[in-house]
Scaffold this motif. Structure first.
Motif, PDB file in Angstrom:
ATOM      1  N   LYS A 184       0.847  -1.189   0.000  1.00  0.00           N
ATOM      2  CA  LYS A 184       0.000   0.000   0.000  1.00  0.00           C
ATOM      3  C   LYS A 184       0.886   1.244   0.000  1.00  0.00           C
ATOM      4  N   THR A 185       0.450   2.250  -0.723  1.00  0.00           N
ATOM      5  CA  THR A 185       1.198   3.508  -0.751  1.00  0.00           C
ATOM      6  C   THR A 185       0.285   4.670  -0.372  1.00  0.00           C
ATOM      7  N   CYS A 186       0.920   5.788  -0.059  1.00  0.00           N
ATOM      8  CA  CYS A 186       0.214   6.972   0.439  1.00  0.00           C
ATOM      9  C   CYS A 186       0.443   8.147  -0.502  1.00  0.00           C
ATOM     10  N   SER A 187      -0.408   9.169  -0.367  1.00  0.00           N
ATOM     11  CA  SER A 187      -0.289  10.347  -1.233  1.00  0.00           C
ATOM     12  C   SER A 187      -0.581  11.619  -0.452  1.00  0.00           C
ATOM     13  N   ALA A 188      -0.198  12.740  -1.045  1.00  0.00           N
ATOM     14  CA  ALA A 188      -0.467  14.063  -0.473  1.00  0.00           C
ATOM     15  C   ALA A 188      -0.797  15.019  -1.600  1.00  0.00           C
ATOM     16  N   THR A 189      -1.657  15.978  -1.304  1.00  0.00           N
ATOM     17  CA  THR A 189      -2.032  17.004  -2.271  1.00  0.00           C
ATOM     18  C   THR A 189      -1.695  18.372  -1.688  1.00  0.00           C
ATOM     19  N   LEU A 190      -0.917  19.152  -2.427  1.00  0.00           N
ATOM     20  CA  LEU A 190      -0.447  20.458  -1.969  1.00  0.00           C
ATOM     21  C   LEU A 190      -0.890  21.542  -2.945  1.00  0.00           C
ATOM     22  N   GLN A 191      -1.104  22.745  -2.419  1.00  0.00           N
ATOM     23  CA  GLN A 191      -1.478  23.893  -3.242  1.00  0.00           C
ATOM     24  C   GLN A 191      -0.330  24.907  -3.255  1.00  0.00           C
ATOM     25  N   PHE A 192       0.092  25.309  -4.451  1.00  0.00           N
ATOM     26  CA  PHE A 192       1.123  26.332  -4.610  1.00  0.00           C
ATOM     27  C   PHE A 192       0.541  27.530  -5.352  1.00  0.00           C
ATOM     28  N   HIS A 193       0.752  28.713  -4.792  1.00  0.00           N
ATOM     29  CA  HIS A 193       0.364  29.938  -5.492  1.00  0.00           C
ATOM     30  C   HIS A 193       1.483  30.306  -6.459  1.00  0.00           C
ATOM     31  N   VAL A 194       1.145  30.382  -7.736  1.00  0.00           N
ATOM     32  CA  VAL A 194       2.130  30.639  -8.782  1.00  0.00           C
ATOM     33  C   VAL A 194       1.746  31.915  -9.515  1.00  0.00           C
ATOM     34  N   ILE A 195       2.723  32.802  -9.705  1.00  0.00           N
ATOM     35  CA  ILE A 195       2.510  33.996 -10.520  1.00  0.00           C
ATOM     36  C   ILE A 195       3.467  33.949 -11.702  1.00  0.00           C
ATOM     37  N   ASN A 196       3.205  34.771 -12.689  1.00  0.00           N
ATOM     38  CA  ASN A 196       4.005  34.772 -13.910  1.00  0.00           C
ATOM     39  C   ASN A 196       5.376  35.377 -13.633  1.00  0.00           C
ATOM     40  N   ILE A 197       6.386  34.504 -13.545  1.00  0.00           N
ATOM     41  CA  ILE A 197       7.766  34.958 -13.370  1.00  0.00           C
ATOM     42  C   ILE A 197       8.571  34.727 -14.650  1.00  0.00           C
ATOM     43  N   ARG A 198       7.864  34.455 -15.750  1.00  0.00           N
ATOM     44  CA  ARG A 198       8.404  34.386 -17.107  1.00  0.00           C
ATOM     45  C   ARG A 198       9.161  33.097 -17.408  1.00  0.00           C
ATOM     46  N   THR A 199       9.970  32.604 -16.496  1.00  0.00           N
ATOM     47  CA  THR A 199      10.741  31.384 -16.724  1.00  0.00           C
ATOM     48  C   THR A 199       9.922  30.160 -16.337  1.00  0.00           C
ATOM     49  N   ASP A 200      10.160  29.029 -17.040  1.00  0.00           N
ATOM     50  CA  ASP A 200       9.391  27.818 -16.762  1.00  0.00           C
ATOM     51  C   ASP A 200       9.713  27.282 -15.372  1.00  0.00           C
ATOM     52  N   ILE A 201       8.822  26.437 -14.853  1.00  0.00           N
ATOM     53  CA  ILE A 201       8.980  25.927 -13.495  1.00  0.00           C
ATOM     54  C   ILE A 201       8.834  24.413 -13.484  1.00  0.00           C
ATOM     55  N   GLU A 202       9.341  23.810 -12.434  1.00  0.00           N
ATOM     56  CA  GLU A 202       9.115  22.397 -12.165  1.00  0.00           C
ATOM     57  C   GLU A 202       8.975  22.221 -10.661  1.00  0.00           C
ATOM     58  N   PHE A 203       8.353  21.112 -10.274  1.00  0.00           N
ATOM     59  CA  PHE A 203       8.215  20.776  -8.863  1.00  0.00           C
ATOM     60  C   PHE A 203       9.038  19.527  -8.586  1.00  0.00           C
ATOM     61  N   VAL A 204       9.776  19.563  -7.485  1.00  0.00           N
ATOM     62  CA  VAL A 204      10.701  18.485  -7.149  1.00  0.00           C
ATOM     63  C   VAL A 204      10.329  17.937  -5.775  1.00  0.00           C
ATOM     64  N   PHE A 205      10.221  16.613  -5.689  1.00  0.00           N
ATOM     65  CA  PHE A 205       9.883  15.921  -4.448  1.00  0.00           C
ATOM     66  C   PHE A 205      11.176  15.414  -3.815  1.00  0.00           C
ATOM     67  N   PHE A 206      11.393  15.800  -2.546  1.00  0.00           N
ATOM     68  CA  PHE A 206      12.608  15.439  -1.828  1.00  0.00           C
ATOM     69  C   PHE A 206      12.292  14.564  -0.624  1.00  0.00           C
ATOM     70  N   ALA A 207      13.203  13.673  -0.309  1.00  0.00           N
ATOM     71  CA  ALA A 207      13.235  13.003   0.986  1.00  0.00           C
ATOM     72  C   ALA A 207      14.391  13.591   1.789  1.00  0.00           C
ATOM     73  N   GLY A 208      14.452  13.232   3.066  1.00  0.00           N
ATOM     74  CA  GLY A 208      15.597  13.628   3.873  1.00  0.00           C
ATOM     75  C   GLY A 208      15.473  14.953   4.565  1.00  0.00           C
ATOM     76  N   GLY A 209      14.357  15.654   4.391  1.00  0.00           N
ATOM     77  CA  GLY A 209      14.170  16.919   5.078  1.00  0.00           C
ATOM     78  C   GLY A 209      14.982  18.039   4.473  1.00  0.00           C
ATOM     79  N   PHE A 210      15.006  19.170   5.190  1.00  0.00           N
ATOM     80  CA  PHE A 210      15.698  20.353   4.701  1.00  0.00           C
ATOM     81  C   PHE A 210      17.205  20.294   4.943  1.00  0.00           C
ATOM     82  N   ILE A 211      17.648  19.382   5.793  1.00  0.00           N
ATOM     83  CA  ILE A 211      19.063  19.370   6.149  1.00  0.00           C
ATOM     84  C   ILE A 211      19.890  18.595   5.129  1.00  0.00           C
TER      85      ILE A 211
END
Length: 658
Positions: free
Chosen positions: A190-217
């Motif tokens: 069995k696996t789990c999921s999460a749904t997140l909301q990001f507010h995005v404005i036009n900053i002209r350059t393309d974007i991507e979303f990256v999923f990390f493990a290991g925390g911020f450190i």
């Protein structure tokens, strides 16, 4: 001569270099054995224990120099792909098959997670496919701007980040999927999921979303989305107005676009003006050894800044305008009001300092100013009422401090008010100060910006670049706006200008003289031992000019609260206010004694507290988010501190003259 405070960096840099190199060997290590028990696979990273840092001491030490935000921790980590990744993990974006609009909320879903961890997080990266590998020496770059946590950094700054636990069901695995069944049909993985909301404005350059493990450190990359681009990266956006003189007959509009071709502003009944186009590059940013954030991992392409002057207007009059071009697109039609001409009978304005910006989603970002949203919302309500003529923002504008994409978010934040009224600014330490660049204070508070983005986005009626002092008249007030970050000593060019400007004021035309700058002359909030809130050298040099020219009101920011004085000079009350019939403090300047000072740096940045005791010159002290609302006629100047959260008046006083 000014006694500059030297910033001894060399020994600190050496320590940071050694420690950062030690951290560079940390990596994301994952222990997994799908063949033994897939249900217990944990995609969290195991990292070497990090040293303990006394954040409380550092926060206190540098509270008025450069505050420290939680998101600073995100940007100091060693990155790489997680070894032997979980094969079920996916990350999807709601707009994956569509272009991004200029302003929207994007839904990011992570799925296929075997064991949710509190250390899982998602970052928004722009431009897409930026280098997010380990750059351990970037710890020194944060140290330059006041962040003293000893941790490695990414090679590219993530625009936003959210923990997966922002979805309240994530850690409890409330959203499950079955990935594998046995011969009997029972689910064994069995696996789990999460749904997140990001507010995005036009900053002209393309974007991507990256999923990390290991925390911020010590994060490692689990999955990246495909790049997503904006529907119109050339779109003209974030228009804001400013006055170019005291007539009220002309207004400058400045906006941002991904298109370098000159565009137009169309206004009034068929009038138009062509824009002057400028920009700045990474080479224009200041730096030292090592590189500043603006010069290195905090850089983001600003696009092109367009500016055009609408002429042939009338003061205190409402017009409509739009800006853009047929090829790049047009803004919406916007109504705006010109300020009253200098010498008119009255003016109503709002003033504040130290606003910055905050996310409209649960994201963590570099330098969040928590009060900025409530203050902008309250001011927008005032502007929509039609009772405000102009706005004065006196320093510490966006708090981008070398992370250039944050200027776009700030411009987006203020657009509802700055597009409708004259939005005048003064420069602060977080726009200008940097080592060996001519700023009075030898700190790295601008993160290498050195005033370049500020002066590009907010062209004021100054004599030339990097001389950001000016005066302007609106209604019954003469405003003298200075830079506390440039030389103000008695032998300086700015001092000579201040002396000449204030001496030239015709008090029959503009009865009130208001002096504005960023760093205050009076504050009971002491700041740090490194750089105090009040520079006595500044006070000794400039305060006599205020008295000799009979300045009525001096407004400052820098300290993040509200404080009002008696009529004060050289630390002594020369006159105290009396109560009028409504119980309101009233200063009678018919018999002028000294200026009244007010610190109004409470518009966004985390608030500063007050000591338990205060000097006799300090009459009112409020540590709440808000702004100043001022109405000046020819005989009465009415000042109110407005609490942004309640819209109630927390302090009120009059200055009168006959």
């Amino acid at each position: 001569m000014i006694s500059n405070i030297s910033f001894e960096l060399s020994s600190i840099f050496t320590v940071f270099l050694v420690i950062s190199l030690c951290f560079s060997s940390c990596s994301c290590i994952r222990t997994r054995d799908l063949r033994r028990n897939a249900e217990f696979i944990d995609h969290t990273a195991i990292s070497r224990p990090q040293p303990r840092v006394d954040h409380a001491r550092m926060m206190a030490e540098f509270a008025n120099h450069t505050a420290i935000s939680d998101f600073r921790i995100i940007n100091r980590k060693s990155l790489g792909d997680c070894p032997d990744p979980n094969p079920y993990i996916r990350i999807n974006v709601s707009s994956a098959n569509a272009k991004l609009s200029d302003d929207q909320f994007v839904t990011v879903t992570i799925s296929g997670v075997l064991v949710p961890a509190a250390s899982d997080w998602v970052a928004m990266i722009s431009p897409a496919n930026s280098d997010v590998s380990s750059c351990p020496l970037n710890g020194i770059q944060y140290q330059q701007t006041g962040d003293f946590s000893i941790l490695p950094l990414l090679c590219h700054y993530p625009v936003k980040a959210q923990y997966a636990s922002s979805d309240p069901g994530y850690l409890a695995c409330k959203n499950q999927e079955c990935q594998q069944r046995n011969a009997r049909g029972d689910c064994v993985v069995k696996t789990c999921s999460a749904t997140l909301q990001f507010h995005v404005i036009n900053i002209r350059t393309d974007i991507e979303f990256v999923f990390f493990a290991g925390g911020f450190i010590t994060p490692c990359i689990l999955k990246r989305t495909t790049p997503t681009s904006f529907a119109n990266p050339k779109k003209p956006l974030y228009g804001h107005l400013s006055s170019i003189d005291s007539t009220g007959n002309s207004m400058r509009v400045t906006w941002v676009s991904g298109d370098k071709t000159p565009q137009k502003v169309q206004y009034g009944n068929g009038k138009s003006q062509t824009s002057v186009v400028t920009t700045f590059s990474q080479a224009d940013m200041c730096s030292s050894v090592p590189a500043s954030p603006a010069k290195d991992f905090g850089w983001h392409d600003p696009g092109y800044v367009h500016s055009a002057v609408m002429t042939g207007l009338q003061p205190s009059t409402t017009f409509s305008y739009r800006y853009g071009s047929n090829s790049a697109g047009w803004s919406d039609s916007i109504k705006f009001k010109t300020p009253p001409a200098g010498g008119a009978d009255e003016v109503k304005f709002i003033s504040f300092g130290d606003m910055g910006k905050a996310p409209r989603d649960p994201s963590l970002e570099h330098y969040i100013q928590p009060g900025s949203l409530s203050v902008v919302n309250a001011i927008a309500s005032e502007v929509s009422s039609g009772n405000i003529d102009s706005i004065f923002h006196i320093g510490d504008i966006s708090y981008a401090t070398g992370f250039l994409v944050e200027w776009d978010f700030f411009l987006h934040l203020i657009s509802p008010v700055a597009a409708q009224l004259s939005y005048m600014t003064a420069i602060g330490n977080h726009e200008r100060d940097y080592i060996d660049t001519g700023s009075v204070y030898v700190t790295a508070d601008s993160g290498g910006e050195c005033g370049v983005p500020y002066e590009t986005y907010f062209p004021m009626p100054t004599s030339e670049k990097d001389k950001p002092w000016y005066s302007i008249e609106q209604g019954s007030v003469h405003f003298t706006v200075i830079s506390t970050e440039h030389d103000w000593s008695e032998s300086s060019e700015q001092f000579a200008w201040m002396k000449k400007d204030m001496a030239s004021v015709d008090r029959t035309r503009t009865p009130w003289l208001i002096f504005m700058g960023h760093r205050p002359m009076y504050s009971t909030s002491d700041g740090s031992s490194f750089i105090p809130s009040v520079d006595n050298n500044f006070v000794q040099a400039v305060e006599p000019l205020l008295l000799s020219n009979k300045v009525d009101l001096a407004l400052f920011g820098h300290v993040h609260n509200y404080e009002r004085t008696c009529a004060v000079y050289q630390g002594e009350c020369k006159a105290m206010p009396t109560k009028d019939g409504n119980g309101i403090d009233t200063y009678d300047n018919t018999n002028y004694q000294a200026p009244v000072h007010a610190v109004i740096g409470m518009a966004g940045f985390s608030l500063d507290s007050f000591p338990s005791t205060a000097s006799s010159w300090s009459l009112t002290r409020i540590s709440e988010f808000g702004y100043a609302r001022v109405h000046a006629t020819r005989t009465d100047l009415n000042f109110e501190f407005v609490n942004a959260n309640t819209t109630e008046v927390g302090d009120r006083f009059h200055i009168t003259r006959s």
